[in-house]
Motif scaffolding. Structure first.
Motif, PDB file in Angstrom:
ATOM      1  N   THR A  85      13.852  47.725  46.720  1.00 18.27           N
ATOM      2  CA  THR A  85      14.194  46.390  46.213  1.00 18.27           C
ATOM      3  C   THR A  85      14.035  45.347  47.313  1.00 18.27           C
ATOM      4  O   THR A  85      13.512  44.252  47.069  1.00 18.27           O
ATOM      5  N   LYS A 144      11.542  42.041  47.198  1.00 18.91           N
ATOM      6  CA  LYS A 144      11.987  40.659  47.383  1.00 18.91           C
ATOM      7  C   LYS A 144      11.123  39.913  48.391  1.00 18.91           C
ATOM      8  O   LYS A 144      11.027  38.688  48.346  1.00 18.91           O
ATOM      9  N   ASN A 160      20.565  42.739  49.100  1.00 19.04           N
ATOM     10  CA  ASN A 160      19.546  42.474  48.072  1.00 19.04           C
ATOM     11  C   ASN A 160      19.977  41.322  47.167  1.00 19.04           C
ATOM     12  O   ASN A 160      19.138  40.583  46.656  1.00 19.04           O
ATOM     13  N   ASP A 190      17.757  38.102  46.671  1.00 20.88           N
ATOM     14  CA  ASP A 190      17.416  37.560  45.360  1.00 20.88           C
ATOM     15  C   ASP A 190      17.637  36.049  45.328  1.00 20.88           C
ATOM     16  O   ASP A 190      16.799  35.295  44.827  1.00 20.88           O
ATOM     17  N   ARG A 218      14.992  34.390  47.582  1.00 24.91           N
ATOM     18  CA  ARG A 218      13.690  34.403  46.915  1.00 24.91           C
ATOM     19  C   ARG A 218      13.642  33.345  45.812  1.00 24.91           C
ATOM     20  O   ARG A 218      12.644  32.642  45.650  1.00 24.91           O
ATOM     21  N   GLU A 219      14.704  33.218  45.050  1.00 25.57           N
ATOM     22  CA  GLU A 219      14.734  32.212  43.995  1.00 25.57           C
ATOM     23  C   GLU A 219      14.605  30.809  44.595  1.00 25.57           C
ATOM     24  O   GLU A 219      13.895  29.947  44.066  1.00 25.57           O
ATOM     25  N   THR A 227      12.988  35.459  40.233  1.00 30.01           N
ATOM     26  CA  THR A 227      14.279  36.135  40.113  1.00 30.01           C
ATOM     27  C   THR A 227      14.062  37.512  39.535  1.00 30.01           C
ATOM     28  O   THR A 227      12.974  37.837  39.056  1.00 30.01           O
TER      29      THR A 227
END
Length: 175
Positions: free
Chosen positions: A31, A35, A159, A163, A166-167, A173
């Protein structure tokens, strides 16, 4: 082995404890890679949101340090310096000349070494904590089982950070 649509390994729904712990740890490792995938260097270095300076690249470096700490220092009892030097013991600070490929290779090497050191160990085998760590846990030793569960928790928490970062970086997402 089943995988998610994005290629991460799905932990088996039925397995012995060791297989289950290793599978969930591998899922969370994958994960983190997900990302960071498909981003430019500048995006990997973009901080989450003020006042945080946390970045995706810094998270990969941090997890290399976490892997080293729990499997090599605590479990195997090795005396090793921080992966990214004494001035960056948590690994979060990124260097302008170090990109994702190098950080990922370092992180994977730390994972590989940890796997080597725990391959023949029982989940009940213990490693030793430093004085301050032992004070938090309430015991000088922790089992490999405890370490693996803690590592799953550590990855899951970071993570979540990844997330959100990254968003913020590109709007992507997901799990």
């Amino acid at each position: 082995m089943n995988t998610t649509p994005d290629g991460r390994p799905v932990p088996p729904p039925h397995a012995d404890e060791r297989t289950m712990l290793e599978a969930w740890l591998d899922f969370h490792r994958a994960t983190l890679v997900l990302k960071c995938s498909g981003l430019k260097d500048e995006q990997l270095r973009r901080p989450a949101a003020a006042p945080s300076s946390m970045t995706l690249l810094g998270l990969v470096q941090h997890m290399a340090e976490v892997e080293r700490n729990w499997f090599q220092r605590v479990f195997a009892g090795l005396t090793l310096p921080p992966v990214y030097g004494e001035s960056n013991p948590d690994g979060f600070t990124v260097h302008p000349d170090r990109g994702l490929d190098e950080a990922t290779a370092t992180w994977r090497a730390e994972i590989t070494r940890g796997r080597e050191l725990t391959a023949d160990a029982s989940l009940d085998d213990s490693g030793n904590l430093s004085g301050p760590e032992a004070g938090h846990v309430g015991d000088q030793g922790v089992s490999l089982r405890w370490i693996m569960i803690h590592m799953i928790e550590e990855y899951a928490r970071h993570n979540g950070h990844a997330d959100l970062i990254r968003e913020q970086v590109d709007g992507v997402t997901g799990a």
